[in-house]
Design a protein around this motif. Sequence first.
Motif, short mmCIF file in Angstrom:
data_model
loop_
_atom_site.label_atom_id
_atom_site.label_comp_id
_atom_site.label_asym_id
_atom_site.label_seq_id
_atom_site.Cartn_x
_atom_site.Cartn_y
_atom_site.Cartn_z
N LEU A 1 39.44 36.42 35.27
CA LEU A 1 38.56 35.99 34.58
C LEU A 1 38.58 36.84 33.27
O LEU A 1 39.37 37.99 33.33
CB LEU A 1 36.93 36.02 34.81
N PRO A 2 38.06 36.71 32.04
CA PRO A 2 38.19 37.63 30.91
C PRO A 2 37.68 39.04 31.24
O PRO A 2 36.56 38.87 31.84
CB PRO A 2 37.32 37.21 29.80
N THR B 1 38.64 32.70 36.84
CA THR B 1 37.73 32.82 37.84
C THR B 1 37.62 33.98 38.68
O THR B 1 36.71 34.38 39.32
CB THR B 1 37.70 31.55 38.92
N ILE B 2 38.65 35.10 38.79
CA ILE B 2 38.99 35.97 39.42
C ILE B 2 38.64 37.40 38.93
O ILE B 2 39.24 37.51 38.04
CB ILE B 2 40.38 35.99 40.31
N PRO B 3 37.87 38.17 39.49
CA PRO B 3 37.52 39.22 38.80
C PRO B 3 38.41 40.38 39.00
O PRO B 3 38.83 41.27 38.24
CB PRO B 3 36.23 39.81 39.15
N VAL B 4 39.39 40.42 40.25
CA VAL B 4 40.14 41.57 40.45
C VAL B 4 41.31 41.17 41.40
O VAL B 4 41.15 40.22 42.28
CB VAL B 4 39.50 42.41 41.18
N ALA C 1 31.28 36.73 38.18
CA ALA C 1 32.41 35.78 38.41
C ALA C 1 31.82 34.33 38.92
O ALA C 1 30.81 34.20 39.51
CB ALA C 1 33.33 36.40 39.74
N PRO C 2 32.37 33.44 38.05
CA PRO C 2 31.78 32.08 38.59
C PRO C 2 32.11 31.69 40.20
O PRO C 2 33.00 32.05 40.66
CB PRO C 2 32.54 31.04 37.56
N LEU C 3 31.40 30.88 40.51
CA LEU C 3 31.53 30.14 42.03
C LEU C 3 32.66 29.12 41.73
O LEU C 3 32.57 28.36 40.75
CB LEU C 3 30.22 29.80 42.43
N PHE C 4 33.49 28.84 42.78
CA PHE C 4 34.01 27.67 42.85
C PHE C 4 34.28 27.13 44.27
O PHE C 4 34.45 28.10 45.37
CB PHE C 4 35.50 27.85 42.39
#
Length: 251
Positions: A115-116, A62-65, A32-35
Amino acid sequence: MTENAQAMVNADGERNETSRPTVFSDQRTIQAPLFDFPPDLIPNERLKMDGLDFLGRLPEATIPVAFLDPQYRGLLEKLKYGNEGEQRGKRRALLEQMSEATIGQFIRGIDRALLPSGHLFLWIDKFHLCQGFRDWLNGTRLDVVDLITWDKETFGMGYRTRRRAEYCIVLQKEPRRAKGVWKVHTIADIFEGKADRKAHPHAKPVQLQGDLMEAVSNEGDIVIDPAAGSYSVLEAALQRGRTFLGCDIVG
């Protein structure tokens, strides 16, 4: 014989089971990317905020779950028990209800933030499971990939059979795949256990939600819940070393 088929046969002409391609993996390759958090989105806190406003503040992809337990009255209004809000379900009846259109807005907001190959765990009851919830997914890149039945070990209402279960729909954003994304393969599709309904009428099992977020995220990853209710997802995230970000309209 194809190259892949040859790889599964050893020198003696026997099948090599260890070389067989598999979708199972205990490794998660997605990162997951940082933001930077907006100033009013404080992690690991019980935020009082409108859920749609919350989702609109999140960066895209940006969010995985995510978890969503929409507050609806589809079954209760259909059956018209007559004592809703008087005897049974009094606290539930006092909660602000979401329309079908509002639920769709929440899911589209979550889809934008995921995120994808990210996951949404969507809680629904038997009525919506049978009637269909596909319209909620219109305009998203989400699709159903699994279903978990939660046996609450308590009996609810019902003209015929008594409601004892709720359901967690597992949705994944495109591209839909398990290998390299879902890393825990010991979760059964039936979970038995009670939730703390004293804290909130819509409380969900912390253990199951913790298992699910562990399966599709890494330690430190952000888990969102824009309609947090009892904040059982917050509790699960803290137990599993994840970062919770979520809100509820009543805080």
